[in-house]
Each structure stands twice: as C-alpha cells, then as structure tokens.
Scaffold this active site. Structure first.
Site, PDB file in Angstrom:
ATOM      1  N   LYS A  30     -22.118 -42.017  20.390  1.00 25.07           N
ATOM      2  CA  LYS A  30     -20.723 -42.400  20.592  1.00 25.07           C
ATOM      3  C   LYS A  30     -20.003 -42.286  19.258  1.00 25.07           C
ATOM      4  O   LYS A  30     -20.498 -42.798  18.246  1.00 25.07           O
ATOM      5  CB  LYS A  30     -20.694 -43.853  21.085  1.00 25.07           C
ATOM      6  CG  LYS A  30     -19.396 -44.243  21.687  1.00 25.07           C
ATOM      7  CD  LYS A  30     -19.486 -45.591  22.333  1.00 25.07           C
ATOM      8  CE  LYS A  30     -18.126 -45.971  22.872  1.00 25.07           C
ATOM      9  NZ  LYS A  30     -18.134 -47.255  23.515  1.00 25.07           N
ATOM     10  N   GLY A  31     -18.881 -41.593  19.238  1.00 29.54           N
ATOM     11  CA  GLY A  31     -18.107 -41.476  18.015  1.00 29.54           C
ATOM     12  C   GLY A  31     -16.842 -42.333  18.114  1.00 29.54           C
ATOM     13  O   GLY A  31     -16.675 -43.086  19.075  1.00 29.54           O
ATOM     14  N   GLY A  34     -14.768 -40.589  21.131  1.00 34.61           N
ATOM     15  CA  GLY A  34     -15.403 -40.062  22.334  1.00 34.61           C
ATOM     16  C   GLY A  34     -16.903 -40.138  22.233  1.00 34.61           C
ATOM     17  O   GLY A  34     -17.446 -40.903  21.422  1.00 34.61           O
ATOM     18  N   LYS A  51     -19.553 -32.710  21.903  1.00 34.70           N
ATOM     19  CA  LYS A  51     -18.836 -33.867  21.365  1.00 34.70           C
ATOM     20  C   LYS A  51     -17.446 -33.810  21.956  1.00 34.70           C
ATOM     21  O   LYS A  51     -16.764 -32.795  21.813  1.00 34.70           O
ATOM     22  CB  LYS A  51     -18.814 -33.768  19.844  1.00 34.70           C
ATOM     23  CG  LYS A  51     -17.949 -34.790  19.151  1.00 34.70           C
ATOM     24  CD  LYS A  51     -18.205 -34.766  17.663  1.00 34.70           C
ATOM     25  CE  LYS A  51     -17.104 -35.454  16.888  1.00 34.70           C
ATOM     26  NZ  LYS A  51     -17.424 -35.668  15.494  1.00 34.70           N
ATOM     27  N   ASP A 145     -17.895 -37.053   3.259  1.00 34.49           N
ATOM     28  CA  ASP A 145     -18.424 -38.202   4.002  1.00 34.49           C
ATOM     29  C   ASP A 145     -19.937 -38.075   4.188  1.00 34.49           C
ATOM     30  O   ASP A 145     -20.465 -38.328   5.270  1.00 34.49           O
ATOM     31  CB  ASP A 145     -17.710 -38.314   5.359  1.00 34.49           C
ATOM     32  CG  ASP A 145     -17.733 -39.735   5.893  1.00 34.49           C
ATOM     33  OD1 ASP A 145     -18.079 -40.666   5.123  1.00 34.49           O
ATOM     34  OD2 ASP A 145     -17.421 -39.939   7.077  1.00 34.49           O
TER      35      ASP A 145
HETATM   36  N1  LIG Z   1     -25.119 -32.198  17.278  1.00 33.27           N
HETATM   37  C1  LIG Z   1     -25.629 -33.344  17.688  1.00 33.27           C
HETATM   38  N2  LIG Z   1     -26.837 -33.395  18.303  1.00 33.27           N
HETATM   39  C2  LIG Z   1     -27.350 -34.576  18.705  1.00 33.27           C
HETATM   40  N3  LIG Z   1     -26.747 -35.767  18.541  1.00 33.27           N
HETATM   41  C3  LIG Z   1     -25.555 -35.789  17.948  1.00 33.27           C
HETATM   42  C4  LIG Z   1     -24.915 -34.584  17.505  1.00 33.27           C
HETATM   43  N4  LIG Z   1     -23.732 -34.915  16.948  1.00 33.27           N
HETATM   44  C5  LIG Z   1     -23.637 -36.253  17.032  1.00 33.27           C
HETATM   45  N5  LIG Z   1     -24.721 -36.787  17.631  1.00 33.27           N
HETATM   46  C6  LIG Z   1     -24.970 -38.207  17.879  1.00 33.27           C
HETATM   47  O1  LIG Z   1     -23.776 -38.822  18.295  1.00 33.27           O
HETATM   48  C7  LIG Z   1     -23.389 -39.858  17.388  1.00 33.27           C
HETATM   49  C8  LIG Z   1     -21.895 -39.839  17.240  1.00 33.27           C
HETATM   50  O2  LIG Z   1     -21.526 -38.635  16.595  1.00 33.27           O
HETATM   51  P1  LIG Z   1     -20.029 -38.334  16.184  1.00 33.27           P
HETATM   52  O3  LIG Z   1     -20.051 -37.232  15.190  1.00 33.27           O
HETATM   53  O4  LIG Z   1     -19.167 -38.191  17.377  1.00 33.27           O
HETATM   54  O5  LIG Z   1     -19.651 -39.716  15.609  1.00 33.27           O
HETATM   55  P2  LIG Z   1     -18.917 -40.201  14.355  1.00 33.27           P
HETATM   56  O6  LIG Z   1     -19.832 -40.026  13.202  1.00 33.27           O
HETATM   57  O7  LIG Z   1     -18.400 -41.547  14.618  1.00 33.27           O
HETATM   58  O8  LIG Z   1     -17.791 -39.128  14.223  1.00 33.27           O
HETATM   59  P3  LIG Z   1     -16.264 -39.260  14.440  1.00 33.27           P
HETATM   60  O9  LIG Z   1     -15.827 -40.328  13.505  1.00 33.27           O
HETATM   61  O10 LIG Z   1     -15.823 -37.874  14.081  1.00 33.27           O
HETATM   62  O11 LIG Z   1     -16.025 -39.587  15.882  1.00 33.27           O
HETATM   63  C9  LIG Z   1     -24.153 -39.552  16.096  1.00 33.27           C
HETATM   64  O12 LIG Z   1     -24.454 -40.731  15.403  1.00 33.27           O
HETATM   65  C10 LIG Z   1     -25.410 -38.861  16.575  1.00 33.27           C
HETATM   66  O13 LIG Z   1     -26.420 -39.803  16.820  1.00 33.27           O
END
Ligand SMILES: Nc1ncnc2c1ncn2[C@@H]1O[C@H](COP(=O)(O)OP(=O)(O)OP(=O)(O)O)[C@@H](O)[C@H]1O
Length: 426
Positions: A30-31, A34, A51, A145
C-alpha cells in the site's frame, strides 16, 4: 440465466495498453495514494507489479506534479538494479504504473524481521545499489529518497531501487528544497545552503549502516534533535560494531557518511568516485564485471514459501475495500476537469515498453524546464515537443506526509517521507 452481464470485454492488444490487458492477482503493498498488486499480462503471461494511484486523492494532496514527474523519470530509466517501469496508463479513477515485480520484499520488511543483516549481504546490496545510483547520476537523475523501504529484492535476492516520486533531473545548479525522509537526509540538505547528487551517496551510507547494525547512525527524538545529530554529531559505532563489521566495511561507511560532499565516497565527478568505490578493499569479493548481468548468486535468498510482504494488504482488499479495482472503459467528460485533473490527463501519458523506445522528457538543464514552464524561455533541447501539456509545473511548493519522524533509538520503523518539492530551486 443471468449470463448477459458477464460477457468478457474483448481485449485489443494492438491498441493502447489498458487494465483490460492484465489479470489482477494478489495485493502486496500500500502506498500513499493507492495500492500495489501482482498482475499478469494476458498476452505475454509475464508477471508484473501494478502500482495504482487514485487520481482524486492525488489532486487533493497536491501531488499531481510528482506523479507526472515519477512517470517521466521512469520512462528514461532502464537498469538492472532499478524497479523499471514497463507500462503506464490511466483510466477515469486511477493512474497505473506497471513495474518489474519484486517478490523478495523490501529491505525494511527484512530489517524488521531480522534486526540486522550480515555484512556480506549488505556489501552485495551496496555494490548493486552503487551501480544503480551511478547510472542515475550519469543521467542527471537524483533519487532523493534512498532508504530500506525503497529497496526491493527480487525472488533471487538482487536489490533494486524504487519510488522516484521525489526524484529530479539535476543540473549544475544547486537545489534548495528540503525533500526526502529526514533520517536519511544528507547534512547539506538540512543546512539549506544548496545540495546536489552527492546526497544519494550519503543516504546509501545511512542505509548500509542501519542494515549492518540495526540502528541508524544519527538519531533524535524530535526533528530538531535529528537535524542536530545529522549536522553535528560525530559518527559513532555501536559497542559491538567490530563483531558485525570489518574495518574495510567501516571505512566505506565512514566515507559515505562524510559531511563534506566533495570528499564523500562515490561523489567525485565523471564517475571517478564510483570507480574509487569499486576499487575499495571492502569490495574485493565482488565481481563487478558480472554484477550487472545478475550472474552472481546473491548471499541472501528470500524464502519463496513465505510471503515477503505484509499479508494484511491482501486481507484489507478482500474485507474492507468498498471499491475494488476493476478494469473499466473510460467515460470521463474532460470538459468538467479541474486544471490538476486535466494536467494529469494530459501528462500521465501511455507507455508500453514493447512498442516504444525509452526517451527523455527533460532538457539537459532543469532550470530551462522551469523557465519554459513559467513561459520565460523558449527552445529546449528536449526530444519531446514543448507543448504546454509537456511542461512540468515545478514551481509550486508541495508538501505531503508532513508527519514528523519520531526516531526511537533502537527501533527501525517504516519511515514517512517528509516533504516533496518544497521549492526545489530558489
Ligand atoms: N515492483 C514491486 N514489486 C513488488 N512489491 C512492490 C513493488 N513496488 C512496491 N511494492 C510494495 O508495495 C509497497 C508500497 O509501494 P509504493 O511504492 O506504492 O509505496 P510508497 O513507498 O508509499 O510510495 P508512494 O509514496 O509513491 O505511494 C512497498 O513497500 C512494497 O512492499
């Protein structure tokens, strides 16, 4: 009975990529805007990470320029130790990034489980990530980051850098905006006297220290304390440091955590810093020639039988999601769009790595981009036409996730990104 509503929409693989091209599988993360889930391309059967970013939420959080920036930077990047973008598209509700799938979990997840990582394992990650960082810098891209949360392992245990949400194209000119996750920020960002690409090498040093010792080199209970520690405290080693890290390992950590960016490891211009790093005795067990082709067996192989991510995302999607993700044909009436929604509509363009060549949206000089966006310059050396829709509005200070970081001494909590694009150039 009742079969009419279930007729599947035919998929046009020759047309633009859409969500219809993918089978939606389990949620893995979860980001901020989304979720991330595993998907399979219906034609090639390849697995990817999808994503997706809710557009309304993104507008509300004033993060449209960042999402567009992330999409544009990712189109330029293709590197073995970066989570590369393979497709990008949008529908009425979401913007979608289809990324290389990383089934080994992120390094924060492993750090939380294991407490700390073996020096040999960390050395391997530092080597792979240095190669990624050097590639980015050669292409004038700063990540800003770098932290364990943004380092993902594939199923074999290779490290990959992800999350270019506050990434930036840089030029000779120094940046001023405080951006990143505070615990990993280089002192020159906090000193507000201008900074450049060298900050990524510092963050890599913080990550390596944290992974080896299970605690960060600079800590503070408040943002002020943390700032003081990063900018003034001498680098200290934990009492049991020698049992966890060799002398050459400590030398590299010390070199990356040098407060003077001109002396910091990795930072000498024209790739000289990176070459010096590669030659350091700590890395003598690394075969740099075969590293990038991923021929080497990584020293830590994530357990394929255990889910290397938080299973609560999957459960949440099943039990709590009142608007589950579903492929829908577009209906939006673009006349009623707010300026931000229109910007996203126009600038989050489709990308398909099978059909398109990667190219840059950016001129060599970021300042030119800003000038053009504000209408004071003309003629950029960009491979894209300079239409208003292609200009990125970077002049707005945007702040999201303004959470202060409470950095408890021995804990290694997930870190919130603090600020993004707060007047990058002043
Ligand atoms: N390419 C990927 N393959 C597998 N898992 C992923 C991938 N990208 C992200 N994830 C998982 O999803 C989680 C959320 O990723 P995401 O990049 O959306 O979150 P974020 O770091 O909060 O970014 P943002 O702030 O841009 O939303 C990550 O911690 C990771 O565990």
């Amino acid at each position: 009975m009742g079969g009419v509503c279930c007729r599947p929409t035919p998929v046009d693989f020759d047309g633009e990529v859409t969500l219809f091209h993918f089978v939606l599988l389990r949620c893995v993360g979860k980001g901020a805007f989304g979720k991330v889930r595993v998907v399979q391309h219906k034609q090639t059967r390849e697995l990817y990470a999808l994503k997706y970013i809710n557009k309304a939420k993104c507008v509300k959080m004033k993060a449209v320029p960042n999402v567009v920036q992330e999409r544009r930077l990712l189109e330029e990047i293709d590197h073995p130790f970066v989570v590369n973008m393979r497709y990008a598209f949008q529908d009425d509700e979401n913007c979608f990034f289809v990324l290389d799938l990383m089934l080994g979990g992120d390094l924060r997840f492993h750090l939380e489980r294991l407490g700390s990582l073996d020096e040999e394992v960390v050395k391997f990650y530092v080597a792979q990530l240095s190669s990624a960082v050097q590639f980015l810098h050669e292409n004038n891209i700063m990540h800003r980051d770098l932290k364990p949360d943004n380092i993902l392992l594939d199923e074999r245990g290779n490290a990959h850098l992800t999350d270019f949400n506050i990434g930036l194209k840089f030029s000779e000119r120094k940046l001023m905006g405080v951006a990143g996750s505070m615990a990993y920020m280089a002192p020159e960002i906090l000193a507000k006297r201008g900074y450049s690409y060298q900050i990524d090498w510092w963050s890599l040093g913080v990550c390596a220290y944290e992974l080896i010792f299970g605690r960060r080199p600079f800590r503070g209970r408040t943002n002020n304390d943390l700032t003081y520690s990063i900018t003034k405290d001498p680098l200290k080693w934990p009492e049991d440091a020698e049992s966890k890290c060799s002398r050459p390992g400590m030398q590299v950590l010390k070199g990356l955590l040098d407060r003077d960016p001109s002396r910091r490891f990795g930072c000498k211009p024209h790739g000289e810093g990176y070459q010096e790093l590669r030659r350091h005795p700590w890395f003598k067990t690394i075969d740099w020639d075969t590293l990038e082709s991923k021929e080497q067996t990584p020293p830590f192989v994530p357990d394929a039988k255990k889910a290397n991510f938080d299973a609560s995302h999957e459960l949440e999607e099943l039990l709590l999601e009142d608007n589950p993700l579903k492929a829908k044909t577009r209906k939006a009436n673009q006349e009623n769009f707010s300026p931000e929604m229109r910007q996203m509509e126009e600038q989050f363009t489709c990308y398909d790595f099978k059909k398109m060549q990667r190219r840059s949206y950016f001129p060599h000089n970021q300042q030119q981009l800003i000038s053009t966006a504000t209408g004071t310059s003309s003629g950029m050396a960009s491979s894209r036409p300079s239409t208003p829709a292609n200009d990125l509005r970077m002049e707005n200070g945007v702040i999201i996730n303004g959470n202060s970081i409470h950095d408890a001494d021995m804990e290694v909590p997930r870190t919130e990104r603090m600020m993004i694009n707060e007047k990058d150039y002043q």
